[in-house]
Design an enzyme around this catalytic site. Structure first.
Site, PDB file in Angstrom:
ATOM      1  N   ASP A 262     -33.443  32.015 -18.042  1.00 17.74           N
ATOM      2  CA  ASP A 262     -32.052  31.749 -18.410  1.00 17.74           C
ATOM      3  C   ASP A 262     -31.778  32.190 -19.853  1.00 17.74           C
ATOM      4  OD1 ASP A 262     -29.545  30.659 -18.638  1.00 17.74           O
ATOM      5  OD2 ASP A 262     -30.125  28.635 -18.033  1.00 17.74           O
ATOM      6  N   ASP A 322     -21.707  28.802 -14.700  1.00 17.11           N
ATOM      7  CA  ASP A 322     -22.203  27.679 -13.899  1.00 17.11           C
ATOM      8  C   ASP A 322     -21.153  27.173 -12.906  1.00 17.11           C
ATOM      9  OD1 ASP A 322     -24.285  27.993 -15.613  1.00 17.11           O
ATOM     10  OD2 ASP A 322     -24.380  25.898 -16.246  1.00 17.11           O
TER      11      ASP A 322
HETATM   12  C1  GLA Z   1     -27.506  27.135 -17.809  1.00 15.66           C
HETATM   13  C2  GLA Z   1     -27.709  27.603 -16.377  1.00 15.66           C
HETATM   14  C3  GLA Z   1     -27.752  26.395 -15.470  1.00 15.66           C
HETATM   15  C4  GLA Z   1     -28.881  25.475 -15.903  1.00 15.66           C
HETATM   16  C5  GLA Z   1     -28.720  25.081 -17.354  1.00 15.66           C
HETATM   17  C6  GLA Z   1     -29.931  24.329 -17.889  1.00 15.66           C
HETATM   18  O1  GLA Z   1     -26.268  26.534 -17.982  1.00 15.66           O
HETATM   19  O2  GLA Z   1     -26.703  28.493 -15.992  1.00 15.66           O
HETATM   20  O3  GLA Z   1     -27.924  26.798 -14.123  1.00 15.66           O
HETATM   21  O4  GLA Z   1     -30.103  26.136 -15.710  1.00 15.66           O
HETATM   22  O5  GLA Z   1     -28.530  26.222 -18.186  1.00 15.66           O
HETATM   23  O6  GLA Z   1     -29.862  24.038 -19.238  1.00 15.66           O
END
Ligand code: GLA
Length: 497
Positions: A262, A322
């Site tokens: 990520d 997200d």
């Molecule tokens: C980002 C990702 C999420 C999750 C969070 C964790 O927002 O897109 O899917 O993994 O980080 O901190």
């Protein structure tokens, strides 16, 4: 000045600024309740009543605006007064501590205290130049979209060893495993600092990752983990920056089968245009550790990742920000994927984010729409709910074999929108054996009906229709087939010779 006072003054000067001004690096360390802390650093420079500086979190560094100081009280803001989402900070200094009140629109005020440095999240490691690009060979995994579960959507930071074990138990006992769900994926907040050898350690929520992996494997399931190419993850935990190879080796030793990688904190080290090379680095590392590890890229669809995700060894790549557990978020993402269709293929899939089914923010009809869309999109099916306490309807939605078969079809082609009449959308996905999946979606607030013509789907003459949510065969596809769909609902059909 006596000797002690002199030493104190020199110490204060050396960590930021003279002790009688606000100038300096002020560090707030909020415990995460797992043995780790989240740091925020306020870099302040006071000149008379003027105050300038920046707010540094593990993932971002933003200069603040409208700073003003009046004796030991001061204020600054995240954005100009015209910005409706501006956060206002008001503070008071007492010696080497500042107390801050943070006011965000629509939220309760928060208080924070910060002390003069030292800090870690505020100081970046030396930048390693991105490597030259080269294609990473296909790892041969994920010939169909990965299926499993991920901790983030439901548990966020409240995830630990015992819960992951219980989720694995539930995956096996609820019918999810039999329906094809395999990966039990731990998202952010398992990490702690590195030991003297640079090896990543786990925080106290995860006392023994190897033992946890063994447990998940003993259930006939696989286990996934999470990291970031940056020094810090999105939640401010330790990332893989500068330790890509170490971490890939550690994951393999633990028995990890899947990595979600990520971007977040990497944004402080690299420009977006360097992403491909940075993702390639971990793609290369995973290839050398002698264990098949699915590689999931998470950088929110920036830089047209669908064009290069496969080349860095990615099996899937997030295409959006997200998801949230509501109709607007789910449909904005799901119905927004049409143009990415051509980039999906076996081993390499677009990832419109994890499922929200069963988390409570949508109706069952809306969750059926969610599941149907994701299946038509050949999206990874990663449940994001609490598998230990599912309603029978949630289990039915997540384990509908006919719908899962659409997602898992071996052609690995992604469905596309073929028609849009106001709020009614028709999507189709080609399936192996010449069959077609047809999703008729009703995005409106009232019931809708529509008529499908066999000619529009090359399905005239002896094709049969199965309604996958009604789990009923509907006989031959004549000239036309009429469907009525409840508000926010879907008719998902499989048409075959
Ligand atoms: C980002 C990702 C999420 C999750 C969070 C964790 O927002 O897109 O899917 O993994 O980080 O901190």
């Amino acid at each position: 000045m006596n000797r002690i006072a002199l030493i104190v003054t020199i110490a204060a000067l050396s960590i930021g600024g003279p002790a009688d001004t606000l100038t300096g690096r002020w560090v707030s360390r909020v415990p995460n309740n797992d043995g780790t802390f989240r740091e925020t650093i306020f870099v302040l420079t006071q000149q008379g009543t003027a105050l300038t500086g920046a707010i540094i979190t593990p993932t971002s560094e933003q200069p603040f605006v409208d700073g003003a100081a009046d004796g030991d009280t001061f204020s600054f803001a995240s954005a100009p007064a015209t910005n409706p989402r501006r956060t206002l900070y008001r503070g008071t200094r007492t010696g080497d501590t500042i107390a801050l009140t943070i006011a965000r629109p629509g939220r309760l005020d928060q208080t924070l205290s910060a002390d003069r440095g030292p800090d870690s999240a505020g100081r970046l490691p030396v930048r390693a130049e991105p490597p030259a690009l080269h294609p990473v060979p296909d790892n041969g995994l994920a010939r169909t979209p990965p299926m499993g579960w991920n901790s983030w959507n439901h548990f966020h930071g409240q995830i630990d060893d015992a819960t992951v074990r219980a989720i694995a138990d539930a995956m096996a006992s609820s019918g999810m495993k039999d329906a094809g769900y395999t990966y039990v994926n731990i998202d952010d907040t398992w990490e702690q600092a590195r030991d003297a050898n640079g090896r990543i350690t786990t925080n106290r929520k995860f006392p023994n990752m190897k033992a946890l992996a063994d447990y998940v494997h003993s259930k006939g399931l696989k286990i996934g983990i999470y990291s970031s190419p940056g020094p810090f993850t999105c939640a401010g935990y330790e990332g893989s920056y500068g330790h890509e190879m170490d971490d890939a080796r550690t994951y393999a030793e633990w028995g990890i089968d899947y990595l979600k990688y990520d971007w977040c904190g990497a944004g402080r080290m690299y420009k977006d245009s360097e992403m491909q090379a940075i993702y390639q680095k971990m793609g290369d590392a995973l290839r050398t550790v002698g264990r098949p590890i699915v590689y999931s890229l998470c950088q929110y669809g920036r830089q047209d990742v669908w064009k290069w995700g496969a080349e860095v060894g990615g099996n899937l790549w997030r295409t959006t920000g997200d998801i949230s557990d509501n109709w607007d978020s789910m449909t904005r993402i799901g119905f927004g994927q049409d143009e990415l269709g051509p980039y999906a293929k076996p081993g390499h899939f677009n990832d419109p984010d994890m499922l929200e089914i069963g988390n409570g923010g949508m109706s069952d009809a809306e969750y059926r729409t969610h599941m149907s869309l994701w299946a038509l999109l050949s999206a990874p099916l990663l449940a994001g709910n609490d598998l230990r306490s599912m309603t029978p309807e949630t289990v039915k939605i997540l384990t509908n074999r006919d719908v899962i078969a659409i997602d898992q079809d071996l052609l690995g082609r992604q469905g596309r929108r073929v028609r849009k009449d106001g709020d009614v959308e028709i999507w189709t996905k080609p399936l192996s054996g010449g069959a077609t999946a047809i999703g008729v979606f009703n995005r409106s607030a009232s019931e809708a009906s529509t008529t499908l013509r066999c000619g529009d789907f090359q399905a005239c003459g002896g094709h049969r229709i199965r309604d996958l949510w009604a789990q009923a065969d509907r006989g031959a596809f004549g000239e036309t087939y009429a469907v009525s769909i409840p508000s926010h609902g879907v008719a998902l059909l499989r048409v075959s010779k």
